[in-house]
Design an enzyme around this catalytic site. Sequence first.
Site, PDB file in Angstrom:
ATOM      1  N   GLN A 229       0.313 -88.617  69.013  1.00 18.47           N
ATOM      2  CA  GLN A 229      -0.298 -89.524  69.986  1.00 18.47           C
ATOM      3  C   GLN A 229      -0.983 -90.688  69.302  1.00 18.47           C
ATOM      4  OE1 GLN A 229      -2.922 -88.270  73.572  1.00 18.47           O
ATOM      5  NE2 GLN A 229      -4.391 -88.721  71.952  1.00 18.47           N
TER       6      GLN A 229
ATOM      7  N   HIS B 158     -10.533 -82.891  76.283  1.00 20.21           N
ATOM      8  CA  HIS B 158      -9.243 -83.572  76.370  1.00 20.21           C
ATOM      9  C   HIS B 158      -8.503 -83.487  75.029  1.00 20.21           C
ATOM     10  CE1 HIS B 158      -6.658 -85.970  78.827  1.00 20.21           C
ATOM     11  NE2 HIS B 158      -6.705 -87.037  78.044  1.00 20.21           N
TER      12      HIS B 158
ATOM     13  N   TYR C 279       2.363 -95.476  78.449  1.00 19.66           N
ATOM     14  CA  TYR C 279       1.730 -95.778  79.734  1.00 19.66           C
ATOM     15  C   TYR C 279       0.317 -96.313  79.498  1.00 19.66           C
ATOM     16  CZ  TYR C 279      -0.315 -91.067  79.154  1.00 19.66           C
ATOM     17  OH  TYR C 279      -0.955 -89.952  78.667  1.00 19.66           O
ATOM     18  N   PRO C 280      -0.096 -97.294  80.319  1.00 23.45           N
ATOM     19  CA  PRO C 280      -1.469 -97.798  80.234  1.00 23.45           C
ATOM     20  C   PRO C 280      -2.386 -96.977  81.121  1.00 23.45           C
ATOM     21  CG  PRO C 280      -0.257 -99.126  81.786  1.00 23.45           C
ATOM     22  CD  PRO C 280       0.714 -98.074  81.275  1.00 23.45           C
ATOM     23  N   MET C 281      -3.676 -97.027  80.837  1.00 25.04           N
ATOM     24  CA  MET C 281      -4.639 -96.296  81.672  1.00 25.04           C
ATOM     25  C   MET C 281      -6.001 -96.964  81.663  1.00 25.04           C
ATOM     26  SD  MET C 281      -5.743 -92.914  79.492  1.00 25.04           S
ATOM     27  CE  MET C 281      -6.992 -92.580  80.729  1.00 25.04           C
TER      28      MET C 281
END
Length: 286
Positions: free
Chosen positions: A220, A207, A180-182
């Site tokens: 990730q 985070h 997914y892009p963000m």
Amino acid sequence: MNQPAGRPHAASQSLPEPSRTPSEGLHCSHFMYRFRRDVLAGLSARRLRDGMRQFLAAVDPAEATRPEKLQRYIISGHKADFALMMMDADPLKIDAVHQAVVSGPLGAAVEATWSFVSMSEISEYVPSVPQYREKLIREGNAPDSPELAAKVAAYERRLPMMNQQRLSPDIPDWPAACFYPMNKSRVPGANWFMESSSLRQSLMAEHAQSGMAFAGRVSQLITVGVGLDDWEWMVTLWGRNPEHLKEIVYRMRFDQASAKYGEFGPFYVGYSATGEEILDHCRINV
């Protein structure tokens, strides 16, 4: 000869040679595709057979033309049928695979539905060794303690390996992946880029800590799309099981870096597959 006004003498600058190869890291592209059933229905058995053969060669190219990293996925849901994720120092080596997929006898029946172009990087939020030491002291470690020294030394040993993984990841042989892009928010009251460096560093440390809880279950990769595509970053998560992908995304949504400052694009979930498995799953056969 006089130099034009405003242009420094070339000899006074040490400029890199023009190149499409980054000085560190790799180009990274995610491609999503759909098979067009209307086109497939009109293909003769011979053309379909030739197209399937060309498709298999395209998604599993020979060593000389193969990008450094290439992964194939069956995509769940209606947004795409399959996906390719590729990384290489040469962006055109990546794009050549895409062009091979959408050309040839089957090309007209393969529609690219979405893509994202990015590059791997070492984030500015990765703490240096001195920054890591200061963080430990803020957390209560005594400045002159052997425990602090041991923790800092261990981090210093790990840091080069962690940075190399960020630039050129070892992709785990796990079945599930999520993409997914963000962006980081720019809205009034939650403009990430107007916050202080220390606050951004602190929020990203929180985070990262959330992500560490999933070590061994989720791997990730964050690649940067700034200046390259519509979104600022691309998140790729590999999971031992899709339930771990669900859990980590849910957990990290509560971190302030996401809850207040995160903006997210379309989500895709896929399952690692060979070219033959993609064709079989999508009912592409003679």
